[in-house]
Motif scaffolding. Structure first.
Motif, PDB file in Angstrom:
ATOM      1  N   UNK A 193       0.811  -1.202   0.000  1.00 29.22           N
ATOM      2  CA  UNK A 193       0.000   0.000   0.000  1.00 29.22           C
ATOM      3  C   UNK A 193       0.856   1.269   0.000  1.00 29.22           C
ATOM      4  N   UNK A 194       2.144   1.089   0.276  1.00 28.49           N
ATOM      5  CA  UNK A 194       2.937   2.275   0.612  1.00 28.49           C
ATOM      6  C   UNK A 194       3.180   3.231  -0.553  1.00 28.49           C
ATOM      7  N   UNK A 195       3.117   2.763  -1.793  1.00 28.50           N
ATOM      8  CA  UNK A 195       3.304   3.745  -2.865  1.00 28.50           C
ATOM      9  C   UNK A 195       2.002   4.494  -3.137  1.00 28.50           C
ATOM     10  N   UNK A 196       0.876   3.860  -2.821  1.00 29.19           N
ATOM     11  CA  UNK A 196      -0.421   4.519  -3.039  1.00 29.19           C
ATOM     12  C   UNK A 196      -0.776   5.458  -1.887  1.00 29.19           C
ATOM     13  N   UNK A 197      -0.690   4.918  -0.666  1.00 27.31           N
ATOM     14  CA  UNK A 197      -1.088   5.664   0.532  1.00 27.31           C
ATOM     15  C   UNK A 197       0.113   5.710   1.469  1.00 27.31           C
ATOM     16  N   UNK A 198       1.115   6.517   1.111  1.00 25.78           N
ATOM     17  CA  UNK A 198       2.394   6.430   1.826  1.00 25.78           C
ATOM     18  C   UNK A 198       2.326   6.866   3.296  1.00 25.78           C
ATOM     19  N   UNK A 199       1.476   7.842   3.603  1.00 24.28           N
ATOM     20  CA  UNK A 199       1.456   8.331   4.987  1.00 24.28           C
ATOM     21  C   UNK A 199       0.942   7.258   5.934  1.00 24.28           C
ATOM     22  N   UNK A 200      -0.206   6.699   5.565  1.00 22.86           N
ATOM     23  CA  UNK A 200      -0.801   5.674   6.414  1.00 22.86           C
ATOM     24  C   UNK A 200       0.139   4.474   6.550  1.00 22.86           C
ATOM     25  N   UNK A 201       0.767   4.097   5.449  1.00 20.63           N
ATOM     26  CA  UNK A 201       1.655   2.943   5.495  1.00 20.63           C
ATOM     27  C   UNK A 201       2.816   3.154   6.453  1.00 20.63           C
ATOM     28  N   UNK A 202       3.377   4.358   6.417  1.00 18.52           N
ATOM     29  CA  UNK A 202       4.465   4.673   7.356  1.00 18.52           C
ATOM     30  C   UNK A 202       3.982   4.508   8.795  1.00 18.52           C
ATOM     31  N   UNK A 237       9.628   3.863   3.580  1.00 22.46           N
ATOM     32  CA  UNK A 237      10.104   4.337   2.272  1.00 22.46           C
ATOM     33  C   UNK A 237      11.506   3.820   1.954  1.00 22.46           C
ATOM     34  N   UNK A 238      12.192   3.316   2.984  1.00 16.99           N
ATOM     35  CA  UNK A 238      13.535   2.773   2.740  1.00 16.99           C
ATOM     36  C   UNK A 238      13.502   1.270   2.508  1.00 16.99           C
ATOM     37  N   UNK A 239      12.340   0.681   2.620  1.00 17.27           N
ATOM     38  CA  UNK A 239      12.226  -0.766   2.514  1.00 17.27           C
ATOM     39  C   UNK A 239      12.230  -1.226   1.067  1.00 17.27           C
ATOM     40  N   UNK A 240      12.559  -2.490   0.905  1.00 18.15           N
ATOM     41  CA  UNK A 240      12.490  -3.073  -0.436  1.00 18.15           C
ATOM     42  C   UNK A 240      11.084  -3.578  -0.685  1.00 18.15           C
ATOM     43  N   UNK A 241      10.776  -3.698  -1.908  1.00 20.17           N
ATOM     44  CA  UNK A 241       9.506  -4.277  -2.329  1.00 20.17           C
ATOM     45  C   UNK A 241       9.514  -5.751  -1.928  1.00 20.17           C
ATOM     46  N   UNK A 242       8.403  -6.266  -1.387  1.00 22.02           N
ATOM     47  CA  UNK A 242       8.411  -7.668  -0.958  1.00 22.02           C
ATOM     48  C   UNK A 242       8.482  -8.621  -2.153  1.00 22.02           C
ATOM     49  N   UNK A 243       9.097  -9.759  -1.917  1.00 27.71           N
ATOM     50  CA  UNK A 243       9.169 -10.773  -2.975  1.00 27.71           C
ATOM     51  C   UNK A 243       8.242 -11.917  -2.580  1.00 27.71           C
ATOM     52  N   UNK A 244       7.581 -12.498  -3.551  1.00 30.22           N
ATOM     53  CA  UNK A 244       6.694 -13.596  -3.198  1.00 30.22           C
ATOM     54  C   UNK A 244       7.503 -14.884  -3.073  1.00 30.22           C
ATOM     55  N   UNK A 245       6.986 -15.771  -2.257  1.00 32.03           N
ATOM     56  CA  UNK A 245       7.640 -17.048  -2.036  1.00 32.03           C
ATOM     57  C   UNK A 245       6.959 -18.083  -2.914  1.00 32.03           C
ATOM     58  N   UNK A 246       7.675 -18.576  -3.892  1.00 30.04           N
ATOM     59  CA  UNK A 246       7.090 -19.473  -4.897  1.00 30.04           C
ATOM     60  C   UNK A 246       6.510 -20.724  -4.236  1.00 30.04           C
ATOM     61  N   UNK A 247       7.197 -21.182  -3.215  1.00 30.10           N
ATOM     62  CA  UNK A 247       6.766 -22.381  -2.494  1.00 30.10           C
ATOM     63  C   UNK A 247       5.336 -22.213  -1.935  1.00 30.10           C
ATOM     64  N   UNK A 248       5.045 -20.994  -1.453  1.00 35.19           N
ATOM     65  CA  UNK A 248       3.759 -20.762  -0.804  1.00 35.19           C
ATOM     66  C   UNK A 248       2.585 -20.733  -1.763  1.00 35.19           C
TER      67      UNK A 248
END
Ligand code: ANZ
Ligand code: ZN
Length: 821
Positions: A722-731, A744-755
């Motif tokens: 949500x952080x690129x759309x609603x950055x204030x709330x996400x923070x 804002x310093x975090x990386x984009x999450x990666x999905x786990x193929x296994x899951x």
């Protein structure tokens, strides 16, 4: 509902100051990261931002934030396109100097943009009315001058005799002056032009170097450049032997040319009519049709007049009358045509109206066309008739053989023409960049010396007391000395078209404080081209073409190596309300300030992106905004409910079962889908996915410590997505969950193929039956979505790139076959 409202005002102010204090969005150039230059079209500081701006800049901000999280070095600047006519009008109306007016507007609008939480690097801010900026417009003018890319020639302008001033097209209302309402006349003035036509072939050909640009924009530019291959044919005037060259793309119809038409401004016209009984009448007719250069012909009724003279059709020496008509433009081809009424609709209508002869020379397959019965021109191809030895040939072949024959006979030749004209940059206005030229009695036209730049725009002008705002009124500015002979001389008092400012601003952003050159070359080589440009379709032609032209010249000046400024272009749709574009006159404007005040920036941003895909029009809906606001409240409550019970580290996600496993899998599925959507700018569907995740999480009651871990992961992912759309709330959520450092310093999450592997299937992608790639999709994807993913797959694309797609066949669970022609 009041007790439910999340404290968006506090949250938004808090995080905006945080970002500012931390310098979160400072540009950092890093050699181990790929670069990404994201640019939105900078605004004219008109007073307040409107929803169109909010939409444009929200789209940009989401992409910037997303790419930053994906590990790119981001350049994301903002500035002001600050010269232009409205400032002068406001000055006269409100008795305020253009400088003051512009600076006040910038101050207000900057705060508005800040209140939306856009991730700009404000250190790069520029304003084109700043001498540090327009100095370089002048510098470019001098460089263009040295290269022969600037010249002066006479061109028509709108002139008001009462105000003694030139008027811009938008100041002419129904043929009258906007200020005093007296009739506007056309006057020829010496004006400056940029020789954009020198780059016409390249501007056309280099469309191939562009990445993702809307087809529509490419087509509009192509038509604007208007390359046309055809034939020049020479018609001799009977009696005097003057040669009228006409340009045609249909040399096959030459035997059907029954009259010749000149544009009202055609240079031969005066000589042709001199001393004839038609002279007076023709002269009066042509005066009526003088017009400024950017006139569009299709809207007017066809009118014309006979000149009294005849010309010889060179293929059969038949005498044909010479007419003058307003549907022939001086700016295109040779300004004269051969009229073939049987095969050209405009000529047909004209011939019927003025009783001119019609002669069929092309028959469709099977024949049957006759002058007596036809009700419109037959413009298609066919077979030649009434054309001597060319009878029976198909049109295409006839065009070639007739042109070759004419070349041998010396009565015509092959020719390629262009519609594109040189760029008129002179403006007889005050609020713009002064053109750095001096006129000396002895030395003539002398460019200002580079070391004397900038030529400052005098600011003490009491513009609101002047009837007309022009630099020519300021003696102190006008009078100078000649840079060559040092005798008294006069300055050019025209200013530059503001499109000059916007033709290179994207480079100034790269090094806005650079003093020796318009920009730092090595930085430009690093950052250019702009990876993604976002703006309105109304700039499809002029701005985007001028910027491409400037880029090529700057590159030829050795300033950098880029040939094309904008790799990818996205043109966003309009914001409409009650079915019409928001506008003051329609009274359907929604003020961004008001929406931000009532619901917050995050709701505004999210609504704008949720309501419609970016390139489509967006219908404003108050219910829609409220719906989004309720959604963000739900997100807030969800996280608040659990925030204190979530373990920060060491949670276990192995060997999950039942509900826990399902939520874990749903979380990863959401990551994958949102990522897919963001890569293709499908913001609305990305948001839907996030909403689904929230719904799932509302129904989830973790019972074990493993379950709490699953929930923590899900809520973290939710905040990140949500952080690129609603950055204030996400923070805020991020902080409340006890995570350290800004989201804002975090990386984009990666999905786990296994899951997610149990929910996916592997499909084969074929092009014309040959295996070209594989695609992993979710089992529940609808066929349309699967086809779309296959068509946008980078590995598959090259196999059907230049071909037309006939159909896409889908065999469920197994394969997609793309069939081309
Ligand atoms: C004779 C003719 C016969 C034409 C026919 C068309 C059909 P494009 O393709 O856009 O380049 N034309 C040429 N110069 C013009 C001018 N200054 N103002 C208005 N019309 C002009 O179009 C080329 C055609 O546009 C030319 O071919 C000419 O009409 C017209 F069956 O010539 B044609
Ligand atoms: Zn001189």
């Amino acid at each position: 509902m009041t007790q439910d409202i999340y404290p968006f005002k506090e949250i938004e102010t808090k995080w905006q100051s945080f970002w500012e204090k931390e310098g979160s969005f400072k540009t950092t150039r890093s050699n181990d990261k790929p670069k990404y230059y994201l640019l939105e079209m900078f605004p004219y500081p008109s007073g307040k931002i409107h929803m169109g701006h909010v939409r444009n800049y929200t789209i940009g901000d989401v992409v910037a934030r997303y790419k930053r999280m994906r590990g790119y070095s981001i350049l994301h600047p903002m500035g002001w396109d600050a010269f232009g006519l409205p400032a002068e009008n406001a000055a006269i109306e409100n008795r305020i100097h253009p400088v003051t007016w512009t600076q006040e507007n910038i101050f207000y609008m900057r705060n508005q943009l800040k209140s939306l939480g856009f991730s700009y690097d404000w250190d790069l801010e520029i304003s084109t009315c700043d001498p540090d900026y327009y100095k370089w417009n002048q510098w470019f003018f001098l460089k263009f001058y040295e290269k022969g890319l600037v010249y002066k020639k006479k061109a028509p302008v709108n002139w008001c005799e009462t105000c003694k001033t030139v008027l811009a097209n938008e100041q002419v209302i129904n043929g009258r002056c906007w200020r005093c309402e007296s009739e506007v006349v056309i006057k020829e003035l010496e004006q400056w032009f940029f020789r954009i036509t020198a780059y016409r072939e390249e501007l056309l050909g280099d469309q191939n170097l562009l990445g993702q640009w809307p087809e529509r924009v490419l087509l509009m530019q192509k038509n604007w450049i208007g390359k046309s291959r055809g034939t020049l044919i020479y018609f001799k005037a009977v009696g005097s032997g003057e040669v009228i060259s006409v340009f045609t793309t249909r040399a096959d119809t030459i035997f059907g040319a029954t009259y010749v038409v000149l544009a009202p401004e055609h240079p031969l016209l005066k000589d042709l009519i001199r001393g004839t009984e038609y002279e007076e009448e023709v002269r009066r007719f042509t005066e009526k049709f003088q017009r400024p250069t950017d006139f569009t012909p299709d809207e007017v009724e066809k009118e014309g007049i006979f000149t009294g003279r005849y010309a010889l059709n060179p293929v059969n020496n038949q005498e044909v009358p010479i007419w003058v008509a307003n549907y022939v433009l001086m700016e295109y081809g040779t300004g004269a045509i051969m009229a073939v009424p049987a095969h050209d609709q405009r000529d047909f209508e004209f011939a019927r109206r003025f009783n001119l002869p019609i002669k069929v020379v092309i028959q469709p397959e099977g024949g049957g066309l006759s002058e007596e019965t036809m009700e419109m021109a037959y413009e298609e191809e066919g077979f030649l008739v009434n054309s001597n030895r060319f009878n029976g040939l198909p049109s295409q072949e006839a065009i070639n053989s007739i042109t070759t024959w004419m070349t041998e006979e010396g009565i015509g030749r092959e020719e390629t023409i262009f519609r594109l004209r040189d760029w008129l940059v002179s403006r007889q206005r005050y609020w713009g960049t002064p053109i750095p030229i001096i006129y000396c009695q002895d030395c003539g036209t002398v460019p200002v010396r580079e070391e004397n730049l900038p030529i400052l725009l005098p600011l003490d002008l009491d513009i609101y007391r002047e009837e007309t705002s022009s630099l020519s009124k300021i003696e102190r500015f006008v009078n100078t000395t000649c840079p060559k002979c040092f005798k008294p001389a006069k300055r050019e008092t025209e200013t530059m078209d503001t499109f000059v400012d916007s033709s290179w601003y994207f480079l100034r952003f790269i090094s806005p404080k650079e003093e020796r050159l318009p920009f730092d070359s090595s930085l430009a080589n690093y950052w250019m081209p702009v990876d993604q440009y976002i703006g309105g379709i109304e700039h499809a032609i002029l701005h985007l073409l001028y910027a491409r032209f400037f880029t090529k010249v700057m590159s030829d000046l050795g300033l950098f190596q880029t040939r094309e400024p904008f790799k990818n272009l996205l043109t966003q749709g309009m914001v409409i309300k009650d079915g019409a574009k928001m506008s003051k006159s329609k009274g359907n404007v929604v003020d961004p300030d008001e929406i931000i005040d009532r619901f917050g920036a995050d709701t505004t941003r999210l609504f704008i992106l949720f309501a419609s895909p970016p390139e489509k029009d967006l219908e404003w809906s108050d219910q829609g905004v409220e719906g989004i606001f309720r959604f963000l409240n739900r997100v807030y409550r969800l996280v608040m409910k659990w925030a204190d019970q979530l373990p920060v580290t060491n949670y276990q996600l192995q060997n999950l079962e039942g509900e826990d496993k399902k939520i874990h899998s749903f979380t990863h599925k959401t990551i994958k889908r949102v990522t897919e959507d963001l890569e293709r700018f499908h913001f609305n569907t990305a948001i839907s996915r996030i909403m689904e995740l929230v719904n799932e999480l509302y129904q989830y009651e973790p019972k074990t410590s493993k379950g709490i871990g699953v929930l923590r992961e899900a809520l973290e992912v939710l905040s990140l997505l949500l952080s690129s759309f609603a950055p204030h709330l996400s923070e805020e959520l991020w902080e409340r969950m006890g995570s350290s450092s800004s989201i804002s310093l975090r990386s984009w999450p990666a999905h786990n193929e296994e899951a997610i592997k149990e929910e996916e299937i592997l499909m084969v992608v074929q092009v014309n039956g040959k295996l070209r790639g594989r695609l992993t999709v979710f089992k529940d994807y609808p066929p349309e979505k699967i086809k779309e993913l296959a068509l946008s797959d980078e590995r598959v694309k090259p196999w059907f790139k230049d071909k037309e797609i006939k159909k896409v066949i889908l065999v469920p669970q197994r394969l997609i076959n793309i069939v081309t022609t």
